[in-house]
Scaffold this active site. Sequence first.
Site, short mmCIF file in Angstrom:
data_model
loop_
_atom_site.label_atom_id
_atom_site.label_comp_id
_atom_site.label_asym_id
_atom_site.label_seq_id
_atom_site.Cartn_x
_atom_site.Cartn_y
_atom_site.Cartn_z
N ASP A 85 0.95 -1.25 -0.01
CA ASP A 85 -0.03 0.03 -0.01
C ASP A 85 0.96 1.35 -0.01
O ASP A 85 1.51 1.61 1.07
CB ASP A 85 -0.97 -0.05 1.29
CG ASP A 85 -1.78 1.51 1.41
OD1 ASP A 85 -2.90 0.82 0.73
OD2 ASP A 85 -1.43 2.22 1.72
N TYR A 97 2.99 9.60 -0.57
CA TYR A 97 4.13 8.96 0.34
C TYR A 97 5.43 9.27 -0.26
O TYR A 97 6.34 8.87 0.22
CB TYR A 97 3.88 7.51 0.27
CG TYR A 97 2.81 7.14 1.07
CD1 TYR A 97 1.65 8.16 1.71
CD2 TYR A 97 2.34 5.75 1.39
CE1 TYR A 97 0.61 7.78 2.32
CE2 TYR A 97 1.01 5.41 1.92
CZ TYR A 97 0.48 6.31 2.62
OH TYR A 97 -1.07 6.05 3.21
N HIS A 124 -7.37 9.67 -1.97
CA HIS A 124 -6.74 9.90 -0.66
C HIS A 124 -7.47 10.61 0.24
O HIS A 124 -7.31 10.02 1.41
CB HIS A 124 -5.29 10.26 -0.85
CG HIS A 124 -4.30 9.77 0.25
ND1 HIS A 124 -2.89 9.82 0.01
CD2 HIS A 124 -4.20 9.49 1.61
CE1 HIS A 124 -2.31 9.41 1.11
NE2 HIS A 124 -3.19 9.39 1.89
#
Length: 283
Positions: free
Chosen positions: A44, A49, A107
């Site tokens: 994930d 990120y 997100h």
Amino acid sequence: MYTITLNDGNKIPAVGFGVFTIPNDGPTYDAVLQALKAGYRHIDTAAAYFNESDVGKAVRDSGIPREEIFITSKLWLQDYGYEAAKKGLAASLEKLGMDYIDLYLLHQPYGDVAGAWKALEEAKEDGVLKSIGVSNMTPKIWKEFLPQASTIPAVNQVECNPFFQQKELKALLAEHDVKIEAYQPLGSGNAAMLSHPAVTKIAEKYGKNAGQIVLRFELQEGLIILPRSTNPERIAGNIDLFDFELTEEEMNAIRAMDTGKGKHDPEAPGIAEMLLANYKIHD
């Protein structure tokens, strides 16, 4: 690997490996390789990120066929809106070095969510995305979003652990067979949670550590869990969950730990502006 069938018919490994806050250009690559070696088949990541490229490189270098590894990534707020979302997805594919993504999420639930979701729906129809979902949607936000969607999301990825069990949300999502993916399933190593008597007593019985008891509880509650670590021993331990089963009495003891509150409040005033200001994935 134990899998869960999503509402679109696709199967997802119930234990995934999360890479939030693990740096790119080496650390994420090493951690993902270690996770794949330990038996994980679900990774994930997210555009925000900043480590999609390390994830893709680790998958390619693992020697494991791509179709045997389930990849989740997420579209960031900067790329919301129909046309922007198509470009954001293309950027994720490029960084991952892949021609499809198994699960792609919105997100955050702010801004032009409807336009971004339409782009994901079309990408799913085209086969570029196998499954699509959302993240950080509270019951209130979910109820506002659902009428805008032609496709019901497969998952809602939210903070979820014994201290914040998301009971209202879970019941609401169950109406459409939408699965909860639990981020921070160990409460980011919450010491109070991991030292709670209800957990430590069960851990002693089964010869497991407290984290394994918490993760096993979540699996038995039907959650998809995303533990994260860079420690090889913990990476391996967090997936060593299938040689024991908690009794209903033990499950109830952990259910009683619920406080109904999490660390992150998606409905907090100014949260969208704060996220956009602090996480810029491109100019």
